[in-house]
Motif scaffolding. Structure first.
Motif, PDB file in Angstrom:
ATOM      1  N   PHE A 261     -37.288 -10.030  31.727  1.00 57.65           N
ATOM      2  CA  PHE A 261     -37.125 -10.442  33.121  1.00 57.65           C
ATOM      3  C   PHE A 261     -38.421 -10.226  33.908  1.00 57.65           C
ATOM      4  CE2 PHE A 261     -36.293  -9.230  37.522  1.00 57.65           C
ATOM      5  CZ  PHE A 261     -35.674 -10.379  37.985  1.00 57.65           C
ATOM      6  N   ARG A 283     -38.364 -22.859  36.227  1.00 60.71           N
ATOM      7  CA  ARG A 283     -38.145 -21.967  35.104  1.00 60.71           C
ATOM      8  C   ARG A 283     -38.816 -22.484  33.833  1.00 60.71           C
ATOM      9  NH1 ARG A 283     -32.994 -19.206  34.498  1.00 60.71           N
ATOM     10  NH2 ARG A 283     -32.324 -20.895  33.177  1.00 60.71           N
TER      11      ARG A 283
ATOM     12  N   VAL B 134     -18.897 -19.043  39.825  1.00 57.70           N
ATOM     13  CA  VAL B 134     -19.728 -18.267  40.748  1.00 57.70           C
ATOM     14  C   VAL B 134     -19.192 -18.386  42.176  1.00 57.70           C
ATOM     15  CG1 VAL B 134     -22.007 -18.195  41.833  1.00 57.70           C
ATOM     16  CG2 VAL B 134     -21.802 -18.270  39.344  1.00 57.70           C
ATOM     17  N   LEU B 135     -18.874 -19.615  42.598  1.00 55.77           N
ATOM     18  CA  LEU B 135     -18.362 -19.806  43.959  1.00 55.77           C
ATOM     19  C   LEU B 135     -17.015 -19.106  44.145  1.00 55.77           C
ATOM     20  CD1 LEU B 135     -19.300 -23.504  44.695  1.00 55.77           C
ATOM     21  CD2 LEU B 135     -20.070 -21.496  45.966  1.00 55.77           C
ATOM     22  N   MET B 147     -22.376 -12.487  40.033  1.00 52.91           N
ATOM     23  CA  MET B 147     -23.171 -13.702  40.201  1.00 52.91           C
ATOM     24  C   MET B 147     -23.744 -14.187  38.874  1.00 52.91           C
ATOM     25  SD  MET B 147     -22.937 -14.571  43.272  1.00 52.91           S
ATOM     26  CE  MET B 147     -24.227 -15.822  43.356  1.00 52.91           C
ATOM     27  N   VAL B 211     -25.974 -29.649  43.856  1.00 56.17           N
ATOM     28  CA  VAL B 211     -25.482 -28.288  44.063  1.00 56.17           C
ATOM     29  C   VAL B 211     -24.945 -27.649  42.776  1.00 56.17           C
ATOM     30  CG1 VAL B 211     -23.278 -29.168  44.950  1.00 56.17           C
ATOM     31  CG2 VAL B 211     -23.939 -26.845  45.421  1.00 56.17           C
ATOM     32  N   HIS B 214     -27.814 -26.567  40.739  1.00 55.66           N
ATOM     33  CA  HIS B 214     -28.524 -25.461  41.385  1.00 55.66           C
ATOM     34  C   HIS B 214     -27.782 -24.134  41.217  1.00 55.66           C
ATOM     35  CE1 HIS B 214     -30.828 -28.420  44.187  1.00 55.66           C
ATOM     36  NE2 HIS B 214     -31.441 -28.230  43.040  1.00 55.66           N
ATOM     37  N   ILE B 215     -26.473 -24.171  41.392  1.00 53.70           N
ATOM     38  CA  ILE B 215     -25.714 -22.920  41.273  1.00 53.70           C
ATOM     39  C   ILE B 215     -25.664 -22.486  39.812  1.00 53.70           C
ATOM     40  CG2 ILE B 215     -23.499 -21.774  41.685  1.00 53.70           C
ATOM     41  CD1 ILE B 215     -23.163 -23.489  44.153  1.00 53.70           C
ATOM     42  N   ASP B 217     -28.014 -23.019  37.633  1.00 56.02           N
ATOM     43  CA  ASP B 217     -29.338 -22.421  37.385  1.00 56.02           C
ATOM     44  C   ASP B 217     -29.403 -20.997  37.918  1.00 56.02           C
ATOM     45  OD1 ASP B 217     -30.363 -24.617  36.135  1.00 56.02           O
ATOM     46  OD2 ASP B 217     -31.485 -25.367  37.857  1.00 56.02           O
ATOM     47  N   LEU B 218     -28.905 -20.831  39.134  1.00 54.30           N
ATOM     48  CA  LEU B 218     -28.890 -19.490  39.746  1.00 54.30           C
ATOM     49  C   LEU B 218     -28.117 -18.524  38.861  1.00 54.30           C
ATOM     50  CD1 LEU B 218     -29.275 -17.528  42.166  1.00 54.30           C
ATOM     51  CD2 LEU B 218     -27.166 -18.458  43.112  1.00 54.30           C
ATOM     52  N   GLU B 220     -27.639 -18.667  35.697  1.00 60.11           N
ATOM     53  CA  GLU B 220     -28.415 -18.342  34.504  1.00 60.11           C
ATOM     54  C   GLU B 220     -29.499 -17.321  34.814  1.00 60.11           C
ATOM     55  OE1 GLU B 220     -29.816 -21.930  32.636  1.00 60.11           O
ATOM     56  OE2 GLU B 220     -27.882 -22.283  31.676  1.00 60.11           O
ATOM     57  N   GLN B 221     -30.141 -17.490  35.974  1.00 58.59           N
ATOM     58  CA  GLN B 221     -31.160 -16.508  36.352  1.00 58.59           C
ATOM     59  C   GLN B 221     -30.525 -15.140  36.574  1.00 58.59           C
ATOM     60  OE1 GLN B 221     -32.973 -16.060  40.179  1.00 58.59           O
ATOM     61  NE2 GLN B 221     -35.013 -16.390  39.330  1.00 58.59           N
ATOM     62  N   MET B 222     -29.376 -15.128  37.223  1.00 55.92           N
ATOM     63  CA  MET B 222     -28.701 -13.858  37.487  1.00 55.92           C
ATOM     64  C   MET B 222     -28.250 -13.198  36.188  1.00 55.92           C
ATOM     65  SD  MET B 222     -28.964 -13.219  40.678  1.00 55.92           S
ATOM     66  CE  MET B 222     -27.874 -11.816  40.802  1.00 55.92           C
ATOM     67  N   GLU B 224     -29.944 -13.391  33.353  1.00 56.10           N
ATOM     68  CA  GLU B 224     -31.153 -12.734  32.835  1.00 56.10           C
ATOM     69  C   GLU B 224     -31.450 -11.461  33.607  1.00 56.10           C
ATOM     70  OE1 GLU B 224     -33.488 -16.835  31.493  1.00 56.10           O
ATOM     71  OE2 GLU B 224     -34.401 -15.513  32.985  1.00 56.10           O
ATOM     72  N   LEU B 225     -31.303 -11.566  34.927  1.00 57.12           N
ATOM     73  CA  LEU B 225     -31.521 -10.389  35.772  1.00 57.12           C
ATOM     74  C   LEU B 225     -30.527  -9.299  35.417  1.00 57.12           C
ATOM     75  CD1 LEU B 225     -32.684  -8.843  38.147  1.00 57.12           C
ATOM     76  CD2 LEU B 225     -31.371 -10.279  39.697  1.00 57.12           C
TER      77      LEU B 225
END
Lengths: 455, 455
Positions: A261, A283, B134-135, B147, B211, B214-215, B217-218, B220-222, B224-225
């Motif tokens: 990360f 990304r 997620v929503l 998330m 949207v 985008h969500i 993608d978010l 997926e990033q979350m 990894e985080l």
């Protein structure tokens, strides 16, 4: 009132003898903010001043201004009024009305702050604003950073109402029988913000009535998480990046020791610093940099914003290309290439022909790979360029095509082309040459996708 | 197809000779998943089997089952069919139809996996599922963990379609002229999930058409985080927590050295481990623990789930109280108290009476603080309990009240009461004693808020 006092104390928003400028529209939020600060004025020996901005958008504008002015006079708060034709300003600056309003508003706040030698600016953002902002950013695309809320204190801006919902504010005003300005543009769903407020949140509320509170809570948690991550990324950055003029040199050995990360965040930051912007850095670009780190020394890769990354011995060096390339070779191998030419990038795919149909789009074209004699490049128009018009192999000079298409001379050199020597394979955004078309006999397909960078 | 192959490769979802059970409903998503795996069957020498679950909810159920069975027969995929009356099952287990369906489905998948000695279960979640999840979590309240998206591979579950949108799946099916089962319950906005799908996302799409992407993608990033944070929290936990039977002992010196975000996550985890659940553990509980760390040695604090935290010399010890308290003293000072009694907690506020009216709610009551003679406790019914019925000071035995209210005997000992010796101040969920009412003469107000813990 106790809730706000606790919030102010907890976040250390206000100190004794502070001098505070209040962004004051006379609407419910800023009016309640004013009432709160008036109540604290004596206890904290505050100096207050109001800044009112007449956006000249509403027919009620002068009545609203008069109401705000009178309120301040009655409560002994100096009133600074600025008028600005926001609609014209927005048109001139190519901003949305909302963005233009915000830009002018904050510029004015800082201007007054300097002029009066005041300490801070209080604005009336509340929990609904917080939740709406998060949803708005999610719709437009955001990462963890964008999920963080609005801070209660940032630079010299204070937001004491962030602990309150709109409903609570309206209830408090009702209790005090306090009137306020009503801005009818809030009812206008043309604005994205109002779409979130009046459509999305009500629909989400049917899933859970506490949605505004829940999203505001999430934003606060993400804010705390953001503080932590910013520190961690800064630490990671210091451990492996050297700033060398416009270049960022990344020590690969140190970088590899970081959690994945953090590696990604460091690479993203390096790209963004060289680019001067985070826009259009996706990304996939970071993934490509990670791959480059595993490649042989000497390998390089191009990215948007004329960025070139080079794997050099034990370093990854990210910098601007010396010259914007007039001609960029597309290596004919599967994978993404960024051609920093005419502000776009090209994706290259090669695969055996299948029986399915290709959906041809304006910026995605397929070609018969084996028909390319030399190698394909992206470049602009040159004197001898031609393409094949039809199945009979009839040629047409590109010069002639431009004239027929009524493309002005000064534009012609700006149109990106994919060329095989003088033979134009694809006028990007326009047609492809008949000679490279995929036919029944095609064995290998070359598929090119051109993505224009947003400015 | 290339997209999914890349995704499968990148996340290492499938290996040579894998034996995969497919959750197969014959709907578009699982049918496309089946087609993908059939296409890979030879290349990877896969063994495939389908598990079909007939929820017996639809009139079309038997027709759907027949379609799915025939499809599998035609493609030489063993077909395992399970029938379950999900509606009755949901009622029995006190779950929503959706939850009951999921629970039974996964139990069945694992059952088949064991029976056949297969390797993994493939399910057909796609990018829209990701964004909707997620929503949905955001609406119900979630933190950074919630998330994070759905993982492409978790335990023995594979989700190869997570790189595809619903739209892309339908397009692929159309291209192949492939028919599929249509589940009309998808059109039913009674389910929260369908409210998100058919109402929230379309409204958000008007802000930005991308949207869903985008969500996703978010998320997926979350994800990894989340992997990173889980590691960091684990490291922080090891550095300062000793597990001592049911207790968690936190070394305060080591804990204070951590970034605040990690301190909070460690404290939250300690509470959750002792509680055996994360439910009802809120940010405010963690804040209180942080405060307790700054208090004098010997101080203690109570939390939901019978948890007691004690600051002992250089440690913070979090454990269960020995005995569920039959009687819990509410210290009469402003601040929150958690009375681990009858599954609820109590917030205590004391303030000078203001002229505003109090909105009395069922679980928030105000009292004249000065009328309390001894001190208030929370407890259950005792023999001599009484309260004052009216302004004339007429008393009523609580016993009598229970009989009049037709509260069965075995329930009476479960009702929490706030009492001043034998005098019942408040039958929580019911009435308050006339004697403690706030009147014109009241100087100090005691406001109590009772929150029932969700089971």
């Amino acid at each position: 009132m106790d809730k706000i006092k606790n919030y102010i104390k907890r976040h250390n928003l206000i100190n004794k003898e502070d001098k505070i400028v209040i962004g004051f529209s006379g609407g419910p939020d800023s009016l309640y903010l004013m009432l709160v600060l008036l109540e604290l004025r004596q206890e904290f020996s505050l100096s207050l001043a109001a800044v009112y901005i007449n956006h000249q958008l509403l027919v009620e504008a002068s009545r609203h201004e008069a109401f705000a002015r009178r309120f301040c006079e009655e409560h002994g708060v100096p009133f600074y009024c600025y008028r600005k034709d926001i609609a014209s300003y927005a048109a001139k600056e190519r901003l949305s009305i909302e963005e233009a309003g915000r830009k002018f508003r904050y510029a004015t706040f800082y201007h007054v702050l300097e002029k009066l030698h005041y300490d801070s600016i209080a604005v009336a953002h509340h929990r609904n604003d917080l939740a709406e902002t998060v949803l708005y950013r999610m719709a437009r695309g955001t990462g963890w950073k964008g999920m963080a809320g609005i801070r209660p204190k940032q630079n010299r801006i204070l937001r004491p109402l962030l602990c309150m919902t709109k409903e609570e504010i309206l209830k408090e005003l009702m209790k005090r029988q306090q009137t306020y300005n009503v801005d009818p543009s809030n009812e206008d769903t043309v604005y994205a913000r109002n779409q979130i407020r009046h459509k999305v949140i009500p629909e989400l509320s049917r899933v859970n009535g506490q949605v505004t509170e829940h999203i505001a809570d999430l934003a606060e948690q993400m804010e705390e998480l953001g503080v932590y991550l910013t520190d961690q990324i800064q630490g990671a950055w210091s451990s492996c990046v050297i700033c060398d003029g416009d270049k960022r040199r990344i020590c690969m050995e140190s970088c590899r020791k970081l959690p994945v990360f953090l590696q990604k965040e460091v690479l993203k930051r390096a790209l963004a610093e060289v680019a001067g912007s985070e826009r259009d850095l996706k990304r996939i670009h970071v993934e490509q940099l990670l791959k480059l780190m595993e490649a042989q020394s000497g390998r390089e890769m191009d990215f948007p914003y004329q960025i070139r990354a080079v794997r050099q011995y034990d370093e990854l060096v990210i910098g601007k290309r010396e010259e914007p390339r007039e001609e960029a070779s597309i290596r004919l191998q599967e994978g993404s290439q960024w051609i920093g030419f005419a502000g776009g990038w090209m994706k290259v795919e090669i695969f055996p022909k299948k029986d399915e149909e290709f959906s041809e789009k304006m910026y995605t074209k397929t070609f018969d790979y084996d028909k390319i004699r030399n190698h394909a490049v992206v470049r602009t128009w040159q004197q001898d360029d031609y393409f094949v018009m039809n199945d009979k192999g009839q040629r047409k000079k590109l010069n002639r095509y431009f004239i027929d298409q009524k493309i002005p001379k000064d534009q012609r050199k700006k149109i990106p082309l994919v060329a095989d020597e003088d033979h134009i394979i694809w006028i990007i955004g326009g047609r492809i040459s008949g000679e490279y078309k995929v036919t029944g006999a095609t064995k290998w397909v070359l598929q090119l996708t051109w993505t224009r960078m947003e400015e």
